[in-house]
Design a protein around this motif. Structure first.
Motif: not given
Lengths: 273, 137, 341, 658, 274
Positions: D116-122, D642-658
């Motif tokens: 839940a913490m991770k999902l929130m962080e994403m 827009k709404g699913f932008s590259e930056r949004q998706v990549y930041d989410q990927i980065e957050t999941v994997t860090q």
């Protein structure tokens, strides 16, 4: 053969049919050649063609979009020319293709070349012979047999020495994007730091991007200053394009690259999910 | 299931219309699956850029799952067909680079296949774990 | 400084002994077509006959990517951590043009009132043992430069030249002397005969280099040719990759970037950059003073043979010819600057 | 300036029973940009939403993350709450910790909390890159194009016209009316087809809002919903309709006998200058240049001589006009299945094996035989007739696995009509089974059997062969388990329906998708039966799937109502979560153009910066549906969503994997 | 090791939103020793670190005479500036510098000064403006011409009263006016033409977008100004600030080392690569 080529180039330039003739000239040592751009009929005598004419000159076509150019193309290069036309990087009417009947140059691809035919060129220099060579995927198949760990170790060793000069990208006829993902900062797809992991990611993405567009011309491997075995990758991709989508890039100028189209019932990718 | 020392890090990309809804249904049906997967919602598997998968592995994901509508059911009519092609070749390419096939998965899960989604995740987790175990040897 | 002699066998023993306590970098075979400077475990791995390694020894001192420092954000402050200095290193088996490259960029990194610690730190830590060239390549043109020669020791700490079945070891710097003193058991004294033989060797080798640039004329032409139509066409075959700059022993331009680990940690890195890249001068707002490829191409040659000369009274080039050989499209730096008008 | 508020919902015990919500909220406060975090029992309740609104105001938040249930459930709720609090509604994100976490990981509370913490962080990572978006609007050209002048097209046009909007009907034949005009009577009421259709045709032709373009075709489509630019080609009819008074003298006097009447299913000749049928609307003749003596030999000109108003114009050319439309109804109807595919039935070989439509023309009193059913071979009245059902329906081996839905009914109708006209004849019907699922349909078929004495045989016909002047129909009667042979005078094939031959090319013009048979694909099989994936393009009638007249009329009305819905607004609201191209980065490779399922990408030559003319892609905002196929395909990453932008998706990927 | 790339730690002391995409920041150096010794001159620049993103170059917006904080006015244009705009008071950054040359005020003594600024270019000349106002006695007339795209794009409204109070003649203009805008409407070069400044004993200090500079130079030349009388500050992509990384190289010059302040006579000798 060279004479014939020179005459064609001279005539094209003299009659102002083209702004440029792109071919090969002698280079810094005997037996070496390099690409040359000519815009004067009297320069045409520079044109040579020999075993050292490895460069794929198609790479220059997207850059002279607004002008007309004649380009010397071997059978293999011709595929790249078609691919570039297909992808709207140059109009067919703006390019004069001087096809050369090639029997092989100093490139790893030539021993298995089946691509020396010159269909659809504007001029043919020399006589195209059936070289009687056969495609050979045994090296790819052998590599595929390796375990993931072995594969990874192999590539780690290769990409450890990559210096990310981007020669592979810049000599690639289908890497014509005006702004490569590798340059981007928002988001940053690739960190500037040069290390094995980042180098590998660059090449993974580049290979994915040229999938189904790459003609396995080996320009990238020839260009690599540190001798990374990129042909293993390009060959693998042409094998996959054929196997998965029954597609060979650069065979025509109007079919869609495999990732730009689909079939409802894919024969090549039976239940992959 | 045995208790694992270290959790896996699996990134799931689910299309909004089928698989994300399917995963919602999994929850509604209280079908338990391993918590190793974290889901990123995308509008359609057509939005899936193979770069996103490469990036996920690069950044350290153990596994990646992409799930979308069954062929023919795409909300945007064609997106999953494009993804199917990208997946077919990307899986080969990544495997060639040494990213084991057990780490990269794609599935079709419709909005009504809640149970199936749990099964898919279990399979992905098992295979990824399998890879991890064999790789650390 | 002193001249010594070392036999083939002793050289082998010396290198093997060095490899035990230093990072020894020497030409090593990577594959059929590739020889690069790599860390040597034993003398056996050393490839002696190759003049032009695929890449230079530059990156053994001036790393292609170098961590400048790490940071950690704390509450109300930030803490920096510098990389511990590396092991002492020896670059062995490079050629005079490689070593000269260090001499050229040393000046730059000590220039403008700032000493570049991350570079000079590594530089001081590295002893350079160079081997003179007997049979120069067709692309070699080191003799064009003041003092340049296949047997020149500028930039080297020790220069080895084959004479009468042994090597004449010229100890050219304090660092070189120190190393020779430490391993004095492998060296013997050299006499005038060997010194004379070396001069002969140099003369013979120099004679084999046929291409010599008239640098004064080149400078004059470049001074006048900035707006010349020459540049409109000469750049066309160039594909604007960075191979030439990255294999060059003198190209020094770099970029500073950041890599973060989580929210609070990260590192600041310095990475080689290339004037051939569009990103080199592109500003955040999108403005790019050298937006077209012609300007970028011209910059490289102007910088090497004109601007740098204005500032340092020497060319930013040692005549190794690597860029000619490694250029995917065979652009010949000699030809480009010579024909500029 | 990111000032993010995180709101962690307990959802009663649904979430809080498994996830340590306090810990999630505390963790949120350690994330960069998060200025406020609380947990609350029910975020979606009024007090919960008010808590968000107050927190936004008090802590000057500019983005919110609600850690709760599925966004598919409450995204709208919290977007509205965000809007009420004064921030842009697209600056809110949800983290799905109920369906995707607490409900599925109830076996491991610690793991569920960490997740839940991770999902929130994403979601925090994503919202940090969110952009304020405003609703978009596009203008609507309130003029509809109906393609196909059959009953579907006529009905749709009338409905739209009645509501006050202009409609153009494009019909490829010289008259509207379509298939229904060819029919004799209609099931299950046996009322005369022409009697109910003709008034509609006339109404359409006379309606001030309807313009008929017969003998015309759509040749090119550009634009998008609200703003289609459509090229219509009017084929040269060689008759000046303004002068023609529809007297019919030209047709009467025309000496050409080369052509067969399409309207009569080629069982009768027609003149070179003709109207397809007497009640044609508009009742203006056209010259079939392939049959006209003058066009073939350069001599004749009889029609020109007899025409009292000099309306004949041999020099007329095809004409192409481009017009603007806001919406399009595709109503191209059907063809019948090609009987030749069933070689065993001898169609084409035996003159007295006829298609169902040919039979309609034979029994129709306005047909070539004026309603006298005769054998085509010897013009004798048949005594024994056999109908064979499912010719091109429910037959996998012929590539037609679907049921055509109308054949059972029209077979019964035709047999009944036959019995009505000639009570002494014998009517046999071979069928697989009877599908009569419609109001009064089953009763109708029963009546055919029980009251009219039509004989139904359950089974397939294996062969038909000629013996003297009779047709021997051999088949199985699976009910009695025996082989039967019927000596027939005439065999009627109950052909199944299939899309018009040129439907696919029309679909491609509009980028409407179609199935493997060529039927246009509706947006959703259940919830979008008249829309297509292309906004502003609707379908009606048999071009979408086999259907009978009442269903066709109903769907036409539905399509019309969709058009009217579109036309009811001055401007259309469009979701702003769409793709956007950076022309500076675009390479013009057309990959996105190729993959876009909506034709929302247009290629244009454009000066992207001073002196830099490039071939680049452009997204048509009002057409884009935001699927992102272009983003997934773009190599230079010139397109973003827009709404699913590259930056949004990549930041989410980065957050999941860090 | 003399690591010249390690910056001085600083915290954001204040943030002021100037326009929709420009903010002014005050940075306070954390180490009191460093703070005491950190001296710069009007015209110099610094390199600011935003952790997690990287470095970017900015000129000092405040002069050495008002050196309590280090001030920068920053327009959101790229990755680093976007990240700076995301920061808040109290957040930790770092900076290194000062680098480059400065405005040679000793040469301007006793002269009239004309400042011409456009857009974010005003950030670069605010420092010399305030410096000249703080050493007011050294100069004769001080005129400031400042223009923005629209009234909403004008920064430093809070400073104008003080500037005028110190006897600076302030002329504001907007390319496009709006209701309530009491100043001039029109492009900076056009307004300059209208103002007809006298070339006598006058130095012009200008900074702005390239296109504005181009036309300002033309107007000034038409008005008879000699190239030596016009001083500007060049903007180039810089990474090191130390004359090493090579990217601000124009001819033999490194803008970071030999600039950023140049007079027009020097600039005229340079090729058009900035």
């Amino acid at each position: 053969m060279e004479k014939e080529m020179q005459e064609i180039a001279k005539k094209l330039l003299a009659e102002k049919k083209v702004d440029w003739v792109i071919g090969y000239e002698n280079s810094f040592e005997p037996g070496a050649s390099r690409p040359v751009f000519m815009n004067k009929p009297e320069d045409a005598v520079k044109l040579v063609f020999n075993k050292s004419c490895v460069n794929n000159l198609a790479v220059y076509l997207p850059k002279i979009k607004k002008q007309k150019a004649a380009v010397v193309a071997k059978g293999c290069d011709l595929r790249s020319v078609r691919e570039i036309i297909k992808e709207h990087q140059i109009l067919r009417e703006n390019v004069v293709i001087i096809g050369v009947a090639c029997e092989g140059v100093e490139s790893s691809k030539c021993s298995t070349c089946t691509e020396n035919k010159l269909d659809g060129v504007d001029f043919t220099v020399g006589t195209v012979k059936d070289l009687g060579r056969k495609e050979d995927m045994s090296d790819i198949e052998k590599f595929e047999e390796l375990s993931s760990k072995e594969k990874e170790a192999f590539w780690n060793k290769e990409f450890e020495r990559c210096i990310r000069c981007y020669a592979c990208r810049n000599v690639c006829p289908v890497c014509y994007c005006p702004d490569c993902f590798a340059n981007r900062l928002m988001p940053e797809y690739l960190n500037k730091v040069v290390n094995t992991a980042e180098n590998k990611v660059f090449q993974q993405i580049r290979m994915q991007h040229v999938f189904g567009r790459c003609t396995d011309c080996r320009a990238c491997e020839e260009a690599c200053p540190v001798g990374i075995k990129l042909s293993l990758l390009t060959k693998k991709m042409s094998k996959d394009a054929k196997k998965l989508f029954n597609y060979e890039s650069g065979k025509d100028t109007d079919s869609r690259p495999p990732l730009s189209t689909f079939k409802v019932d894919e024969e090549g990718i039976a239940e992959i999910m | 299931m045995e208790v694992k020392e270290k959790k896996l890090n699996i990134v799931g990309f689910l299309c909004n219309w089928c698989s994300y809804a399917g995963a919602d249904l999994t929850g509604l049906g209280r079908n338990i699956y391993p918590a190793d997967i974290k889901i990123i919602r995308i509008p359609c598997t057509g939005r899936m850029d193979p770069m996103m998968v490469i990036e996920a592995f690069h950044k350290g994901a153990d596994g990646v799952l992409v799930s979308g509508c069954h062929p023919g059911d795409c909300h945007y009519s064609e997106g999953n067909y494009y993804w199917r092609r990208r997946y077919a070749h990307l899986k080969e390419l990544l495997d060639f680079f040494g990213i084991d096939k057990r780490r990269f998965h794609a599935s079709w899960v419709s909005a009504s296949e809640g149970k199936k989604f749990a099964e898919v995740v279990k399979k992905v987790v098992t295979e990824t774990q399998d890879w991890k175990d064999s790789n650390s040897k | 400084m002193a001249n010594k002699l070392i036999t083939q066998e002793n050289l082998k023993a010396l290198v093997n002994e060095l490899a035990a306590s230093y990072d020894v970098f020497a030409p090593k075979r990577e594959n059929k077509n590739t020889v690069s400077f790599g860390k040597l475990q034993s003398f056996e791995e050393y490839v002696s006959g190759v003049l032009l390694t695929n890449t230079t020894a530059k990156d053994k001192v001036y790393l292609q990517s170098e961590q400048l420092f790490q940071y950690e954000l704390k509450k109300d402050t930030v803490e920096f951590k510098e990389k511990a200095p590396g092991k002492e290193a020896v670059i062995f088996g490079g050629r005079p043009c490689d070593a000269r490259g260090f001499d050229v960029i040393d000046k730059l990194f000590n220039w403008s009132g700032y000493e570049d610690g991350p570079y000079t730190g590594g530089r001081k830590n590295t002893t350079i043992i160079t081997v003179s060239c007997e049979k120069p390549e067709t692309t070699c043109f080191c003799t064009s430069f003041a003092g340049g020669s296949p047997a020149d020791g500028k930039g080297s700490d020790i220069l080895l030249t084959p004479v009468s079945g042994k090597f004449l070891a010229e100890l050219l710097t304090e660092r070189g002397e120190k190393l020779a003193a430490k391993y004095s058991k492998y060296f013997s004294e050299a006499g005038d005969a060997e010194t004379a033989a070396k001069a002969e060797f140099a003369k013979a080798a120099e004679a084999k280099i046929t291409k010599k640039l008239d640098l004064a004329a080149v400078k004059k032409n470049l001074d006048a040719s900035f707006d010349s139509p020459y540049w409109d066409t000469v750049h066309l075959p160039c594909v604007k990759c960075g191979a030439c700059t990255y294999v060059c022993p003198t190209c020094y331009c770099f970029d500073i970037t950041e890599k973060k680990f989580g929210y609070l940690n990260g590192e600041r890195n310095r990475t080689w950059d290339s004037c051939m890249s569009e990103m080199f001068t592109k500003m955040a707002g999108g403005h790019n003073p050298r937006t077209d490829t012609k300007r970028r191409f011209r910059q490289r040659f102007m910088h090497k043979f004109r601007y740098h000369v204005d500032n340092f009274k020497e060319e930013l080039c040692t005549g190794c010819g690597r860029c000619i050989r490694r250029c995917p499209v065979g652009i010949d730096i000699r030809k480009v600057v010579e024909e500029a008008k | 300036m990111a000032r993010i508020g995180v709101f962690v919902c307990h959802c009663g015990t649904n979430i809080a029973g498994v996830v340590d919500v306090k810990r999630v909220a505390e963790y949120a406060l350690t994330l960069p940009g998060v200025k406020y975090a609380i947990d609350y029992k029910y975020m979606c309740s009024d007090p919960g939403q008010n808590a968000i609104i107050e927190a936004v105001k008090e802590h000057k938040l500019d983005r919110i993350v609600v850690t709760a249930c599925s966004p598919r459930m409450h995204e709208g709720t919290f977007r509205k709450a965000a809007e009420r609090s004064g921030i842009n509604q697209y600056m809110s994100e949800m983290a799905n910790v109920r369906e995707h976490d607490s409900w599925v990981h109830s076996d491991d509370k610690e793991a569920a909390t960490l997740k839940a913490m991770k999902l929130m962080e994403m979601s925090v990572a994503k919202v940090r890159r969110s952009e304020a978006l405003s609703k978009m609007y596009a203008t609507v050209e309130k003029r509809a194009l109906v393609i196909g002048g059959g009953i579907a097209g006529i009905q749709a046009a009338l409905d739209i016209a009645e509501a006050g909007h202009k409609v153009v009907i494009v019909e490829k034949d010289p008259s509207i009316g379509g298939r229904m005009a060819q029919l004799d009577k209609t099931f299950p009421t046996l009322d005369c087809s022409a009697c109910i259709l003709t008034p509609k045709m006339v109404a359409a032709s006379q309606h001030p809002n309807i313009e008929l373009r017969v003998y015309s075709e759509v040749v090119e489509v550009n634009g998008y919903v609200g703003n289609f630019d459509i090229k219509i080609k009017k084929k040269a009819s060689s008759v000046d309709n303004k002068k023609c008074i529809s007297c019919g003298v030209c047709t009467l006097k025309c000496p050409s006998k080369r052509a067969q009447s399409e309207f009569d299913e080629k069982i009768a000749p027609r003149k070179a200058i003709y109207t397809p049928f007497p009640q044609a609307v508009p009742n203006k003749p056209v010259i079939d240049r392939e049959a006209c003596t003058f066009f073939l030999t350069g001599k004749c000109r009889i029609c020109e001589k007899v025409c009292p108003t000099q309306a004949i114009d041999f020099n007329q050319q095809d004409e192409v006009v481009t017009e603007k439309f806001g919406a399009v109804v595709l109503a191209t109807g059907f063809d019948i299945f090609d009987s030749n595919v069933y070689g065993e039935y001898g169609y084409g070989e035996y003159k007295d094996v006829v298609t169902s439509l040919q039979f309609e023309r034979l029994i129709n009193s306005s047909g070539p035989t004026e309603g006298h059913v005769v054998r085509l071979s010897d013009k004798k009245e048949p005594k024994n007739l056999v109908w064979i059902q499912c010719v091109g329906s429910r037959d996998e081996s012929k590539g037609r696995p679907y049921c055509s839905r109308v054949c059972c009914m029209y077979t019964a109708k035709q047999a009944m009509l036959m019995k009505e006209h000639y009570p002494e004849v014998n009517c046999y019907v071979f069928y697989i089974d009877i599908r009569a699922a419609g109001k009064n349909y089953e009763e109708f078929v029963q009546k055919a059997q029980n009251e009219y004495g039509v004989i139904y045989l359950r089974g397939r016909v294996s062969k038909i062969y000629e013996k003297k002047d009779k047709l021997i129909v051999r088949g199985a009667d699976t009910l009695s388990g025996s082989q039967v042979e019927i000596v027939a005078d005439m065999v009627v094939l109950a052909n199944g329906l299939e899309p018009r031959k040129d439907a696919k090319s029309l679909a491609q013009l509009f980028h409407v998708s179609y199935d493997q048979y060529g039927f246009f694909t509706e947006l959703h099989p259940k919830l979008g039966p008249v829309e297509t994936a292309i906004a502003g393009v609707f379908v009606a009638g048999a071009c979408q799937a086999c259907k009978d007249i009442p269903d066709t009329v109903a769907q036409a009305g539905a399509a019309a109502s969709k058009v009217l819905g579109l036309f009811s607004k001055e401007k259309m609201e469009v979701e702003p979560l769409i793709a956007k191209v950076d022309p500076l980065v675009c390479s013009g490779c057309e990959t996105c153009y190729n993959v876009c399922p909506y034709s929302a990408i247009e290629m244009e030559d454009r000066e992207v910066s001073r002196g830099n003319l490039k071939h680049v892609a452009k997204v048509l905002d009002s057409v884009c549906k935001g699927c992102g196929a272009c983003v997934g395909a773009c190599y230079s990453k010139a397109v973003d969503l827009k709404g699913f932008s590259e930056r949004q998706v990549y930041d989410q990927i980065e957050t999941v994997t860090q | 090791m003399n690591n010249i790339y390690i910056p001085h730690k600083a915290r954001i002391a204040s943030i002021k939103q100037e326009t929709a995409d420009i903010k002014s920041f005050q940075f306070e150096l954390l180490d009191p020793e460093v703070r005491k010794n950190f001296k710069w001159k009007s015209g110099q620049f610094l390199i600011l670190s935003v952790f997690g993103v990287g470095e970017a170059t900015f000129t000092f917006a405040n002069p050495q005479t008002r050196a309590e904080y280090v001030e920068c006015s920053i327009k959101k244009t790229g990755l680093v500036t976007e990240a700076i705009h995301d920061l808040e008071v109290g957040d930790i950054v770092a900076l290194r510098g000062p680098y480059g040359n400065w405005f040679p005020f000793e040469k301007f003594k006793g002269q009239n000064l004309l400042f011409v600024g456009g857009g974010i270019g005003i950030a670069a000349i605010r420092s010399p403006i305030e410096y000249s106002l703080d050493t007011r006695a050294d100069f004769k007339d001080i005129t400031i011409l400042y223009g923005g795209r629209s009234p909403l794009d004008i920064c430093y409204f809070d400073k104008f009263d003080e500037w005028q109070g110190k006897k600076a003649n302030l002329v504001l203009t907007a390319d496009k006016g709006s209701e309530g805008w009491k100043h001039k409407v029109g492009f900076v070069p056009a307004v300059l033409k209208e103002m007809k400044p006298s070339r006598d004993n006058c130095t012009v200090i200008t900074c702005g977008p390239p296109i504005m500079i181009k036309f300002v130079l033309k107007e000034l030349t038409d008005l008879g100004f000699a190239p030596e009388q016009i001083v500007t500050t060049l903007e180039m992509k810089m990474k090191c600030g130390l004359g090493k990384c090579g990217r601000c190289n124009i001819q033999q010059l490194y803008v970071c080392k030999d600039g950023p302040v140049f007079d027009y006579a020097e600039i005229k000798k340079l090729p058009d690569e900035f």
